[in-house]
Motif scaffolding. Structure first.
Motif, PDB file in Angstrom:
ATOM      1  N   UNK A 103       0.860  -1.171   0.000  1.00  0.00           N
ATOM      2  CA  UNK A 103       0.000   0.000   0.000  1.00  0.00           C
ATOM      3  C   UNK A 103       0.906   1.234   0.000  1.00  0.00           C
ATOM      4  N   UNK A 104       0.859   2.016  -1.050  1.00  0.00           N
ATOM      5  CA  UNK A 104       1.832   3.071  -1.293  1.00  0.00           C
ATOM      6  C   UNK A 104       1.902   4.108  -0.175  1.00  0.00           C
ATOM      7  N   UNK A 105       0.770   4.430   0.439  1.00  0.00           N
ATOM      8  CA  UNK A 105       0.759   5.489   1.447  1.00  0.00           C
ATOM      9  C   UNK A 105       1.434   5.082   2.757  1.00  0.00           C
ATOM     10  N   UNK A 106       1.709   3.794   2.934  1.00  0.00           N
ATOM     11  CA  UNK A 106       2.357   3.311   4.145  1.00  0.00           C
ATOM     12  C   UNK A 106       3.822   3.037   3.831  1.00  0.00           C
ATOM     13  N   UNK A 107       4.720   3.768   4.473  1.00  0.00           N
ATOM     14  CA  UNK A 107       6.141   3.696   4.143  1.00  0.00           C
ATOM     15  C   UNK A 107       6.811   2.402   4.611  1.00  0.00           C
ATOM     16  N   UNK A 108       6.420   1.884   5.754  1.00  0.00           N
ATOM     17  CA  UNK A 108       7.053   0.699   6.303  1.00  0.00           C
ATOM     18  C   UNK A 108       6.634  -0.552   5.525  1.00  0.00           C
TER      19      UNK A 108
END
Length: 311
Positions: free
Chosen positions: A88-93
């Motif tokens: 999921x692109x919006x989650x960096x980890x």
């Protein structure tokens, strides 16, 4: 490691918790699941919510609709270089953003399950692909997506044709893509009943911690179609686009969170480098007589090959 009816974002691949009776009549019936998905947050949660709901809807225990590779072990470093993950692109980890498995099938193409796309609302804008690592805490790189193509015959009610091809925005030149089956002849030679395969993923292990940081893999034999379709198992729900693998006694399986990942068999050189299936669905995980169900590339592979050939 195995999704539960659509083993990934939904529990065991979205499925694996479907009941054995009247399974073919509305296996997924998505209308009743929409409220659940609408309330879910991350893509991973959407997959898990779907799998749990699906499991309960078909008489299976909700807790069995959790993603994982059951009875597996950590994969040796570098053993499955073509393994990829949808993020999921919006989650960096990377650990937190992973929601489905996938495989690199050409320098610019990724193979995954259709349900990983349609049931999460994954698009080229909100999703990336992680390649080049078996450890979600280190290494690898995320690549943006140019386009996503879901098989035109994908059916959420029956889970038929559960495959999708993702085109990356750039080539991956430092990883050898996995070969994939495109004919029944290949399946008969490399993935006949009893032949060994390996399934893999970062799905839940139903233990503490619930999700692994390092890729897990599990060795599974191919199961005869008639056995998998018997009244003791899936009672006629296994169609021509599906392949079963696992043990009659259970204990080992792919599971929720593993959806979209590869099932690989030995190629002509004796190496496990031929993808014959895509983690798709099942009832619970590693349950007796309820084998893992995979999208069958001997039948769906020609369509996948056509997508890869497009400029």
């Amino acid at each position: 490691m195995k999704p539960t009816h659509l083993k990934n974002a939904l529990g065991r691949r979205a499925g694996r918790s479907v009941g054995r009776t009247a399974l073919g009549a509305a296996m997924l019936g998505s209308a009743g699941l929409l409220p659940v998905l609408a309330q879910a947050g991350t893509m991973r949660e959407q997959v898990e919510a779907y799998q749990a709901q699906l499991s309960a809807r078909h008489g299976g225990p909700v807790q069995d609709a959790q993603p994982e590779v059951v009875g597996g072990k950590p994969a040796k470093d570098g053993r499955w270089p073509f393994m990829a993950s949808l993020m999921e692109k919006r989650i960096a980890d990377n650990f937190d953003s992973r929601f489905c498995g996938a495989s690199l099938i050409s320098k610019r193409d990724i193979l995954t399950a259709a349900h990983c796309i349609t049931l999460t609302g994954a698009t080229a804008k909100n999703t990336q692909v992680l390649v080049g690592t078996q450890d979600l805490t280190q290494g690898g790189r995320r690549i943006n997506i140019a386009s996503i193509t879901v098989h035109p015959d994908w059916n959420e009610d029956t889970t038929d044709s559960d495959v999708a091809v993702i085109r990356l925005t750039e080539e991956v030149n430092d990883i050898e893509p996995v070969a994939f089956a495109t004919t029944l002849k290949e399946e008969n030679k490399h993935a006949a009943t009893g032949k060994p395969t390996w399934g893999m993923g970062w799905g839940s292990t139903q233990s503490n911690p619930p999700y692994p940081e390092k890729l897990l893999n599990v060795r599974l034999p191919i199961v005869d179609r008639e056995v998998c379709n018997s009244s003791d198992s899936y009672d006629g729900a296994i169609t021509n686009t599906m392949l079963c693998a696992g043990f009659k006694e259970g204990g080992k399986d792919t599971c929720g969170g593993d959806s979209g990942g590869p099932l690989v068999a030995k190629d002509s050189s004796g190496e496990f480098r031929l993808q014959v299936g895509v983690v798709s669905w099942g009832i619970g995980c590693a349950q007796p007589d309820l084998y893992g169900v995979y999208s069958r590339l001997a039948v769906l592979g020609p369509w996948v090959k056509d997508q890869v050939a497009k400029p």
